[in-house]
Design a protein around this motif. Structure first.
Motif, PDB file in Angstrom:
ATOM      1  N   THR A 195       0.857  -1.187   0.000  1.00 22.04           N
ATOM      2  CA  THR A 195       0.000   0.000   0.000  1.00 22.04           C
ATOM      3  C   THR A 195       0.892   1.235   0.000  1.00 22.04           C
ATOM      4  O   THR A 195       1.117   1.832   1.051  1.00 22.04           O
ATOM      5  CB  THR A 195      -0.937   0.009   1.225  1.00 22.04           C
ATOM      6  N   PRO A 196       1.412   1.632  -1.142  1.00 25.07           N
ATOM      7  CA  PRO A 196       2.389   2.745  -1.178  1.00 25.07           C
ATOM      8  C   PRO A 196       1.805   4.091  -0.774  1.00 25.07           C
ATOM      9  O   PRO A 196       2.543   4.970  -0.332  1.00 25.07           O
ATOM     10  CB  PRO A 196       2.845   2.764  -2.637  1.00 25.07           C
ATOM     11  N   ARG A 197       0.478   4.255  -0.897  1.00 25.99           N
ATOM     12  CA  ARG A 197      -0.149   5.520  -0.511  1.00 25.99           C
ATOM     13  C   ARG A 197      -0.975   5.283   0.748  1.00 25.99           C
ATOM     14  O   ARG A 197      -1.987   4.582   0.714  1.00 25.99           O
ATOM     15  CB  ARG A 197      -1.045   6.035  -1.642  1.00 25.99           C
ATOM     16  N   VAL A 198      -0.534   5.867   1.861  1.00 23.36           N
ATOM     17  CA  VAL A 198      -1.158   5.627   3.164  1.00 23.36           C
ATOM     18  C   VAL A 198      -1.662   6.950   3.733  1.00 23.36           C
ATOM     19  O   VAL A 198      -0.945   7.952   3.739  1.00 23.36           O
ATOM     20  CB  VAL A 198      -0.170   4.979   4.154  1.00 23.36           C
ATOM     21  N   LEU A 199      -2.894   6.929   4.216  1.00 20.80           N
ATOM     22  CA  LEU A 199      -3.482   8.056   4.931  1.00 20.80           C
ATOM     23  C   LEU A 199      -3.664   7.645   6.383  1.00 20.80           C
ATOM     24  O   LEU A 199      -4.350   6.666   6.671  1.00 20.80           O
ATOM     25  CB  LEU A 199      -4.831   8.439   4.316  1.00 20.80           C
TER      26      LEU A 199
ATOM     27  N   GLN B 265       5.303   5.610  -0.806  1.00 21.59           N
ATOM     28  CA  GLN B 265       5.523   6.634  -1.823  1.00 21.59           C
ATOM     29  C   GLN B 265       4.828   7.943  -1.471  1.00 21.59           C
ATOM     30  O   GLN B 265       5.298   9.018  -1.857  1.00 21.59           O
ATOM     31  CB  GLN B 265       5.035   6.139  -3.183  1.00 21.59           C
ATOM     32  N   ALA B 266       3.699   7.852  -0.777  1.00 15.46           N
ATOM     33  CA  ALA B 266       2.960   9.051  -0.380  1.00 15.46           C
ATOM     34  C   ALA B 266       2.306   8.784   0.963  1.00 15.46           C
ATOM     35  O   ALA B 266       1.394   7.959   1.055  1.00 15.46           O
ATOM     36  CB  ALA B 266       1.911   9.409  -1.430  1.00 15.46           C
ATOM     37  N   LEU B 267       2.784   9.461   2.005  1.00 14.58           N
ATOM     38  CA  LEU B 267       2.289   9.274   3.367  1.00 14.58           C
ATOM     39  C   LEU B 267       1.677  10.583   3.833  1.00 14.58           C
ATOM     40  O   LEU B 267       2.386  11.577   4.011  1.00 14.58           O
ATOM     41  CB  LEU B 267       3.424   8.852   4.298  1.00 14.58           C
TER      42      LEU B 267
ATOM     43  N   HIS C  42       8.881  17.555   2.930  1.00 18.04           N
ATOM     44  CA  HIS C  42       9.376  16.184   2.772  1.00 18.04           C
ATOM     45  C   HIS C  42       8.808  15.598   1.482  1.00 18.04           C
ATOM     46  O   HIS C  42       7.627  15.786   1.167  1.00 18.04           O
ATOM     47  CB  HIS C  42       8.963  15.339   3.975  1.00 18.04           C
ATOM     48  N   PRO C  43       9.611  14.869   0.701  1.00 21.92           N
ATOM     49  CA  PRO C  43       9.120  14.352  -0.586  1.00 21.92           C
ATOM     50  C   PRO C  43       8.051  13.275  -0.477  1.00 21.92           C
ATOM     51  O   PRO C  43       7.325  13.029  -1.441  1.00 21.92           O
ATOM     52  CB  PRO C  43      10.390  13.789  -1.242  1.00 21.92           C
TER      53      PRO C  43
ATOM     54  N   PRO D 275      -6.314   6.873  -1.245  1.00 20.71           N
ATOM     55  CA  PRO D 275      -5.132   6.121  -0.803  1.00 20.71           C
ATOM     56  C   PRO D 275      -5.322   4.620  -1.014  1.00 20.71           C
ATOM     57  O   PRO D 275      -6.423   4.135  -1.301  1.00 20.71           O
ATOM     58  CB  PRO D 275      -5.055   6.465   0.680  1.00 20.71           C
ATOM     59  N   ASP D 276      -4.231   3.891  -0.837  1.00 22.18           N
ATOM     60  CA  ASP D 276      -4.294   2.427  -0.867  1.00 22.18           C
ATOM     61  C   ASP D 276      -4.643   1.867   0.510  1.00 22.18           C
ATOM     62  O   ASP D 276      -5.171   0.757   0.609  1.00 22.18           O
ATOM     63  CB  ASP D 276      -2.941   1.843  -1.304  1.00 22.18           C
TER      64      ASP D 276
END
Length: 239
Positions: free
Chosen positions: A50-54, A90-92, A113-114, A131-132
């Motif tokens: 799950t690279p995109r986490v909220l 990848q995106a948090l 932060h990237p 998100p994932d």
């Protein structure tokens, strides 16, 4: 589980919080070192794909620092052979109601932060995006029952097929064990500089029934360890 490797993870993940002051640093070390849900997330690979986490109610971002530390150590060739694949964030994105925690997060990760972005906001009103995975660790019980149900429905709508909702709740049907966990939660909340508020807990069976009615497959796992508590992790996947 290799205790030496876990300690290495804790060292890497907590190091960035030195910039936020003594409390931020020592809080992260205690949280990541002794709270077994963080170890279970990596060992079982609950957020591995799950690279995109909220993270709703993200606090100062301890979960994000944990995932990034795991990614870094794995990239260096350090990863237990009997654990699931390491995460590849990848995106948090975090949403946190308390300004003090957001300020600590900004000092830890920086304003640009990237990968990590933690913003001030109310989880019940925030835009969830696509998100994932969505996580709520020890924060859902601060929301009243009506808004809990509305938020859970929104979470289901925001996740794709196979998406993950990960949360930890206190099982209100567990009697004195639940009450002990409640007292600890209040003490930690006070130590973080937040006011004490009413809590809205439910029995485990009620949590499961509502989540399943929304279309989640629910795996529940006791997270109390050797402590006489009633903490339960709910790992939910969209059917």
């Amino acid at each position: 589980m290799s205790q030496a490797f876990v300690q290495d993870l804790v060292d890497h993940a907590s190091q960035r919080f030195r910039a936020g002051g003594r409390f931020a640093y020592h809080y992260s070390r205690g949280k990541l070192g002794y709270d077994t849900i963080f170890h279970d997330i990596l060992r079982r690979g609950l957020l591995s794909h799950t690279p995109r986490v909220l993270d709703l109610g993200s606090g100062q971002g301890s979960l994000f620092s944990w995932l990034l530390a795991a990614q870094q150590l794995a990239a260096q060739g350090h990863w237990p052979g009997d654990w699931a694949a390491p995460p590849q964030p990848q995106a948090l994105r975090g949403v946190e109601l308390m300004g003090r925690d957001v300020n600590r997060a900004v000092r830890a990760f920086g304003a640009t932060h990237p990968v990590v972005r933690i913003e001030l906001g109310d989880m019940t009103r925030a835009e969830l995006g696509r998100p994932d995975a969505i996580t709520i660790l020890d924060a859902l019980h601060y929301v009243d029952y009506r808004r809990q149900s509305a938020l859970l429905a929104r979470i289901r709508d925001a996740l794709p097929h196979g998406g993950v909702f990960l949360t930890r709740i206190g099982d209100a049907s567990a009697g004195w064990r639940y009450q002990m966990g409640l007292n600890i939660d209040r003490a930690v909340t006070f130590a973080r500089g937040h006011r004490l508020s009413r809590l809205y807990a439910r029995p485990l069976a009620e949590w499961r029934a509502e989540l399943e009615s929304l279309g989640f497959e629910v795996d529940s796992r006791d997270m109390s360890g050797n402590k006489p508590l009633a903490n339960v992790m709910l790992h939910c996947r969209v059917r």
